[in-house]
Design a protein around this motif. Sequence first.
Motif, PDB file in Angstrom:
ATOM      1  N   ALA A   1     103.288  79.975  -5.819  1.00  0.00           N
ATOM      2  CA  ALA A   1     102.524  81.001  -6.519  1.00  0.00           C
ATOM      3  C   ALA A   1     103.349  82.278  -6.617  1.00  0.00           C
ATOM      4  O   ALA A   1     103.694  82.871  -5.603  1.00  0.00           O
ATOM      5  N   LYS A   2     103.642  82.677  -7.839  1.00  0.00           N
ATOM      6  CA  LYS A   2     104.406  83.912  -8.039  1.00  0.00           C
ATOM      7  C   LYS A   2     103.451  85.098  -7.897  1.00  0.00           C
ATOM      8  O   LYS A   2     102.391  85.122  -8.545  1.00  0.00           O
TER       9      LYS A   2
ATOM     10  N   GLY B   1     101.357  88.183  -8.528  1.00  0.00           N
ATOM     11  CA  GLY B   1     100.935  88.749  -9.805  1.00  0.00           C
ATOM     12  C   GLY B   1     100.281  87.735 -10.705  1.00  0.00           C
ATOM     13  O   GLY B   1      99.483  88.100 -11.570  1.00  0.00           O
ATOM     14  N   ASP B   2     100.629  86.462 -10.534  1.00  0.00           N
ATOM     15  CA  ASP B   2      99.970  85.434 -11.336  1.00  0.00           C
ATOM     16  C   ASP B   2      98.549  85.222 -10.820  1.00  0.00           C
ATOM     17  O   ASP B   2      98.268  85.408  -9.639  1.00  0.00           O
ATOM     18  N   SER B   3      97.680  84.790 -11.727  1.00  0.00           N
ATOM     19  CA  SER B   3      96.321  84.463 -11.295  1.00  0.00           C
ATOM     20  C   SER B   3      96.273  83.018 -10.820  1.00  0.00           C
ATOM     21  O   SER B   3      97.114  82.184 -11.204  1.00  0.00           O
TER      22      SER B   3
ATOM     23  N   GLN C   1      96.191  80.692 -13.755  1.00  0.00           N
ATOM     24  CA  GLN C   1      97.487  80.420 -14.377  1.00  0.00           C
ATOM     25  C   GLN C   1      98.278  79.394 -13.569  1.00  0.00           C
ATOM     26  O   GLN C   1      98.917  78.503 -14.131  1.00  0.00           O
ATOM     27  N   ILE C   2      98.230  79.517 -12.272  1.00  0.00           N
ATOM     28  CA  ILE C   2      98.983  78.606 -11.403  1.00  0.00           C
ATOM     29  C   ILE C   2      98.412  77.190 -11.509  1.00  0.00           C
ATOM     30  O   ILE C   2      99.150  76.210 -11.597  1.00  0.00           O
TER      31      ILE C   2
ATOM     32  N   ALA D   1      99.359  75.653 -14.883  1.00  0.00           N
ATOM     33  CA  ALA D   1     100.778  75.268 -14.909  1.00  0.00           C
ATOM     34  C   ALA D   1     101.011  73.962 -14.163  1.00  0.00           C
ATOM     35  O   ALA D   1     101.929  73.208 -14.484  1.00  0.00           O
TER      36      ALA D   1
ATOM     37  N   ASN E   1      91.826  82.655 -21.377  1.00  0.00           N
ATOM     38  CA  ASN E   1      93.079  83.216 -20.853  1.00  0.00           C
ATOM     39  C   ASN E   1      92.859  84.406 -19.923  1.00  0.00           C
ATOM     40  O   ASN E   1      93.676  85.327 -19.878  1.00  0.00           O
TER      41      ASN E   1
ATOM     42  N   CYS F   1      87.262  78.659 -15.526  1.00  0.00           N
ATOM     43  CA  CYS F   1      88.240  78.750 -14.431  1.00  0.00           C
ATOM     44  C   CYS F   1      87.532  78.823 -13.076  1.00  0.00           C
ATOM     45  O   CYS F   1      88.148  79.196 -12.078  1.00  0.00           O
TER      46      CYS F   1
ATOM     47  N   CYS G   1      90.671  83.251 -12.634  1.00  0.00           N
ATOM     48  CA  CYS G   1      91.536  84.153 -13.409  1.00  0.00           C
ATOM     49  C   CYS G   1      91.497  85.566 -12.843  1.00  0.00           C
ATOM     50  O   CYS G   1      92.349  86.392 -13.182  1.00  0.00           O
TER      51      CYS G   1
ATOM     52  N   ARG H   1      94.372  87.446  -8.315  1.00  0.00           N
ATOM     53  CA  ARG H   1      95.824  87.615  -8.496  1.00  0.00           C
ATOM     54  C   ARG H   1      96.501  87.441  -7.146  1.00  0.00           C
ATOM     55  O   ARG H   1      96.076  88.009  -6.138  1.00  0.00           O
TER      56      ARG H   1
END
Length: 102
Positions: A18-19, A21-23, A26-27, A30, A40, A48, A85, A88
Amino acid sequence: MPTIHITDTAGTVHTLDAKPGDSVMQIARAAELPVPGDCNGSLACATCHMIVDPAWSDRIPPVSDDEEAMLDAVFNLSPTSRLSCQIRITPALDGIRLALPA
Ligand code: FES
């Protein structure tokens, strides 16, 4: 890099990088988990929805009024339901556990 753990509806735990800042949405997307995230992250779909492990629910930011309104329309609501979402990743959330709703 932080990692997060998402349990799918079959009970399989997916450990994902998990980077910051990403939600979480999003992870999960991906990683091709079934988390549509149709809007989104603009708080307009609730696709989500995830359930945060109770041990972690106090460590994430509280639910906003807009998120609360969207959660009201969700099936299978649990006391620790959140819209992923809106979560973070920060270093403090390294190891957070969540589950996809049934
Ligand atoms: Fe639509 Fe989270 S992606 S509310």
